[in-house]
Design a protein around this motif. Structure first.
Motif, PDB file in Angstrom:
ATOM      1  N   PRO A 192       0.797  -1.219   0.000  1.00 18.54           N
ATOM      2  CA  PRO A 192       0.000   0.000   0.000  1.00 18.54           C
ATOM      3  C   PRO A 192       0.829   1.267   0.000  1.00 18.54           C
ATOM      4  CG  PRO A 192       0.120  -0.901   2.208  1.00 18.54           C
ATOM      5  CD  PRO A 192       0.830  -1.879   1.312  1.00 18.54           C
ATOM      6  N   LEU A 193       0.327   2.283  -0.703  1.00 14.20           N
ATOM      7  CA  LEU A 193       0.779   3.656  -0.545  1.00 14.20           C
ATOM      8  C   LEU A 193      -0.213   4.297   0.419  1.00 14.20           C
ATOM      9  CD1 LEU A 193       2.417   2.896  -3.086  1.00 14.20           C
ATOM     10  CD2 LEU A 193       2.039   5.232  -3.902  1.00 14.20           C
ATOM     11  N   ILE A 194       0.303   4.876   1.464  1.00 19.40           N
ATOM     12  CA  ILE A 194      -0.527   5.310   2.588  1.00 19.40           C
ATOM     13  C   ILE A 194      -0.399   6.812   2.777  1.00 19.40           C
ATOM     14  CG2 ILE A 194      -0.926   5.050   5.069  1.00 19.40           C
ATOM     15  CD1 ILE A 194       0.442   2.267   4.808  1.00 19.40           C
ATOM     16  N   VAL A 195      -1.537   7.471   2.898  1.00 23.27           N
ATOM     17  CA  VAL A 195      -1.532   8.897   3.244  1.00 23.27           C
ATOM     18  C   VAL A 195      -1.792   9.021   4.731  1.00 23.27           C
ATOM     19  CG1 VAL A 195      -3.974   9.141   2.592  1.00 23.27           C
ATOM     20  CG2 VAL A 195      -2.528  11.167   2.787  1.00 23.27           C
ATOM     21  N   ASN A 196      -0.984   9.829   5.392  1.00 22.80           N
ATOM     22  CA  ASN A 196      -1.066  10.018   6.829  1.00 22.80           C
ATOM     23  C   ASN A 196      -1.311  11.497   7.096  1.00 22.80           C
ATOM     24  OD1 ASN A 196      -0.770  10.097   9.583  1.00 22.80           O
ATOM     25  ND2 ASN A 196       1.383   9.468   9.612  1.00 22.80           N
ATOM     26  N   ASP A 197      -2.508  11.817   7.556  1.00 22.53           N
ATOM     27  CA  ASP A 197      -2.834  13.223   7.811  1.00 22.53           C
ATOM     28  C   ASP A 197      -2.502  13.644   9.240  1.00 22.53           C
ATOM     29  OD1 ASP A 197      -4.782  12.038   9.359  1.00 22.53           O
ATOM     30  OD2 ASP A 197      -6.479  12.734   8.146  1.00 22.53           O
TER      31      ASP A 197
END
Length: 262
Positions: A221-226
């Motif tokens: 996975p490519l994960i976005v972390n806000d």
């Protein structure tokens, strides 16, 4: 699987500015995938504790002694991965489900949960025989339904990377991470926590990225972390070169969302 092709591919790049998000076209000369040759040094990615969330939702997809890929648990009983990981090029058909296993939280031959596969859903557009590399890549995703839920593992939710989502990522300075079981460190989960999303390849549902992913990382996975929560925004499926520079290719999660809910 050989990924030979030559074509001019215009892609729209999305760059972060301190003042605004800038869109501009860039013409890339894409020669051939170097997925088997590209090998960033192991120290370029850090080892993470695969037994803790969110990393425990990522696991090895083992193929009955014929290699492995990476997958991510998106519901308690569904694992997202790359379609080519589940394909047998000799028979021209998916591998039997009895040969597929998902090991969540895998670390040094130990794991938190073992998921046996009950059925497969491979993207209807996936065509491993096409000579068009980008056409094959943008449909290179599959969902494995497990025989029983992995109730002790918290899944990673999906988020669809629309343009508005990408703008928000850059505006907020959100991090893009990629984690998988790369072939030279296949017994530990390693992470690149400094990835850049370049944007969609023009005319394709396919993202270009800078994550240091190699063989074994397919399906990772490519994960976005806000800063508050992590979401899967795409999965890595291959690499291309542009003027000697390596670019990763990832399938965005938009087409997968409905499958994950069923």
């Amino acid at each position: 699987m050989p990924y030979g092709f030559k074509s001019y591919i215009p892609i729209k790049m999305i760059l972060h500015s301190t003042h605004r998000t800038i869109f501009f076209p860039l013409l890339l000369w894409l020669t051939q995938s170097l997925a088997t040759d590209y090998s960033p040094a192991p120290e370029e990615r850090s080892i993470v504790d695969a037994t803790t969330h969110p990393w425990s939702a990522i696991g090895r997809v083992n193929r009955a002694g014929t290699g492995h890929c990476t997958g991510v648990l998106i519901t308690p009983s569904r694992v997202l991965t790359a379609a080519h990981c589940l394909w047998n090029p000799i028979t021209g058909a998916p591998l039997p489900v009895t040969e597929l296993h998902f090991l969540a939280g895998y670390q040094k031959e130990q794991y938190l949960a073992h998921g046996r596969v009950k059925s497969l859903f491979i993207s209807p557009q996936y065509n491993p025989d096409t000579s068009d590399f980008l056409e094959r890549a943008e449909a290179d995703w599959a969902v494995m339904k497990l025989s029983s839920p992995l109730d002790g593992i918290k899944p990673l939710p999906l988020i669809s990377p629309q343009k508005s989502t990408l703008k928000k990522i850059y505006r907020n300075g959100s991090k893009i991470e990629q984690a998988g079981y790369r072939r030279d460190r296949q017994y530990v989960l390693t992470r690149d926590d400094n990835c850049m999303l370049y944007g969609f390849i023009k005319g394709k549902q396919l993202l270009a990225h800078s994550c240091k992913a190699i063989g074994g990382d397919s399906g990772s996975p490519l994960i976005v972390n806000d800063g508050k929560q992590r979401h899967v925004i795409a999965i890595h499926v291959g690499r291309v070169t542009e003027s000697g520079r390596e670019l990763g290719l990832a399938v965005p999660t938009g087409a997968m969302s409905d499958v994950g809910k069923k």
